[in-house]
Design an enzyme around this catalytic site. Sequence first.
Site, mmCIF file in Angstrom:
data_model
loop_
_atom_site.group_PDB
_atom_site.id
_atom_site.type_symbol
_atom_site.label_atom_id
_atom_site.label_comp_id
_atom_site.label_asym_id
_atom_site.label_seq_id
_atom_site.Cartn_x
_atom_site.Cartn_y
_atom_site.Cartn_z
ATOM 1 N N ASP A 181 33.859 37.817 49.017
ATOM 2 C CA ASP A 181 34.693 38.167 47.874
ATOM 3 C C ASP A 181 33.804 38.429 46.662
ATOM 4 O O ASP A 181 32.708 38.980 46.801
ATOM 5 C CB ASP A 181 35.693 37.030 47.615
ATOM 6 C CG ASP A 181 36.997 37.502 47.021
ATOM 7 O OD1 ASP A 181 36.983 37.890 45.839
ATOM 8 O OD2 ASP A 181 38.031 37.495 47.718
ATOM 9 N N SER A 202 45.707 39.326 48.707
ATOM 10 C CA SER A 202 44.454 38.576 48.644
ATOM 11 C C SER A 202 44.663 37.080 48.761
ATOM 12 O O SER A 202 43.750 36.347 49.133
ATOM 13 C CB SER A 202 43.721 38.858 47.323
ATOM 14 O OG SER A 202 43.082 40.099 47.339
ATOM 15 N N HIS A 233 38.392 35.964 41.304
ATOM 16 C CA HIS A 233 39.139 36.289 42.518
ATOM 17 C C HIS A 233 38.636 35.486 43.714
ATOM 18 O O HIS A 233 39.427 34.925 44.479
ATOM 19 C CB HIS A 233 39.012 37.785 42.791
ATOM 20 C CG HIS A 233 39.923 38.319 43.844
ATOM 21 N ND1 HIS A 233 39.672 38.162 45.189
ATOM 22 C CD2 HIS A 233 41.086 39.017 43.757
ATOM 23 C CE1 HIS A 233 40.632 38.747 45.884
ATOM 24 N NE2 HIS A 233 41.511 39.270 45.045
#
Length: 700
Positions: free
Chosen positions: A234, A516, A323
């Site tokens: 990620d 996600s 994220h």
Amino acid sequence: MKSLISKLLTHSAVLLLMSSSALAIESNSQSYIESFAQETTNNQFYAENSNKTLYRFMVSFKDENLSMSLVNNEELRRKNSGSGVSFSYKGQVHTRDINDFKTDQSFKSEIKRLFGYEVQFHSFFNDIHIITVATTDRAPLNKVADNLFSTGYFNYVEEDQYITLQSKGDEGDVGGMSVLNPSSFNDPVYPEQIHFAKQSSGYYGAASIEAAIDLMSRHGVFNTNDKVNVHVIDSGFIEHEDVQYAEYMDIKYTYDYDEGDDGVIWLNGSQDPSRPDYAIYESCSNRSNNGYGYLQNEPTAEQAAEYDWIRYETDGTAIKSSHGLNAASIIGATSNNNIGIAGIIPQDNVNLVSALAVDDCGGYSSFNLMAMYWSIGELELPAFYSAGFNETLTPKTQYPADVINMSFGSEGWYCSVDQSGSTGALAEFAKMASDRGVVLIVSAGNSRYHMSDGSVAGCPYFVSVGAVTEWGNPTNFTNYGTGIDLMALGSSVRAATATKTLEALETDYSGVSGTSFSGPIVAGLAGLIKLYDKTLTGEEVRNIMKSGARDLTVGANGGDTSCAVIGCGAGAVNFENTMRILLGGEILTQPKASHYLANNLSREDSSFLSKAQEFNKNMCTTYRMDGYLLNDRFADIRYRFYGSNDGEKYELINSYNKGSFLFDNTYAYYRLRGCNTAEGVCSDIRDVEIDDSFTPGICI
């Protein structure tokens, strides 16, 4: 039969005789090498071809010698070194000589002669070359790929797509949930973690995680020193009080050969210092080399004169985006520490690993593929490419992955380019990883379009995950279709967050939305399965998870749902069901009951009339039960049926050898369980859903 290199050199001899440089090569190879070392760098290549259409590909050569010659010359341009210098790759030593340089030029000349394309080589790993092709005829990408493949040089030609992370704006806040045991976790945000709650009719965003963890605890799964290795590929790691990483790695900034390979970037410090992200790049459109964001090479004199720049060593740390932290925390945040949220896998049983392959603006698919190879301990680099670690060693993870979670979606990256069934770089890796027992989880994407089996998230051996709301409806952004395996909560998923600048770090917790964050929920389940049984292949784990899922195609009234139309894979992930399959097979489907005539609507049906007399002469309370065990691991099954008028004290009504039977609906509440009478093993008791949507007119 001549090798591909021989063919290239034979053809190039004609070309070289027509140029003065050819004479220089024959008479003075060292001067040729020195001139070649000054040949086109990547930035020069882009500048000289700025008026052309540029495509970036991952390619694999059939001829190993040709491949190694091109690696030699790429390194020559990067390091400006001469012939006679050795490098190692896969345990073999390769020494540069004049033929490498001739081969490079000959190959490029051949491609230009055939199609008019200019070719530039960028980098190399695991037999994969990253190249850029410049064309003047504005041919579409697939046509260029087909042309290259038709030369016979390549095993495959696959676009190196620039892909992005799959998060969306929050769809709204959620309230507290009703859990089996509210004291199971003392983490303050835990009551808002919907996915831990008991899954029930109309509440399919809940995944019965707490019930599954309780079941695994009773089976002693967590009482060992075993750990499962879960990698999150990620945007990198961020320090957080509730998330502990075992290891982290930087792929994007260390191995982006176009813009440096040392893990160092240069941040623009000239922006408004009153803004919290003043030293961090502002937008994806300004992500490199324009003075507004960050640079991966040291600023030029012109750039340095215009702006103040700050040297920053990434070391696997996210630059702006949290994220990666969001995703990792859903999987493995520390539980029962009176802080924040609860992770799915207990902290004593997981090694959480971060690999930085994308940033807030995305990253090339080759970065992600390189991170995948690193995650399973199989990254192969020429020794001189390992600049960020050791000039003679390829970096190895200390914790080879059991599960890999990826959140880059499916847009643009396919399992293979459609060229005579050629297998591409991604599919090649996926099969190898799955055969080794690695479970590959990928988010389906947030573009609200139909995914085919050929996209990344629909690729064989990947587990693709779409997003549902807490009520079990597909979110307004999720991708769907034949490429989906499972659905999981993707709206307002509680996660650890952080705001990071060069001067401060503020940690927090909030709801995040997007596929996600559906993916990490399923990755958590895959991790629990692998913790219990490391011998399972990736494909076996996928099938187990799909077997335990709750079908979303049939609504409460028996009609088709939106998932029946668009495609939601096997349905909503259910941890408890999955664990019952894994731990002994004693999983009972959700038992349901409705009036006997609900499906045939014929009160005079002779079968009904005869059967109903066994229960109630007015036939108004005759109902049919449907419930069954998901597998046949029980040799001698009896279904025990219980009733209660207060919902607390239940009594046994009867037992049956099938899960479908008629009964007299005289109690207010019912429960059902399946038992193996020979071994004395039973499933948990399940509440029966009573459907009263149909009642015969005579009974109203």
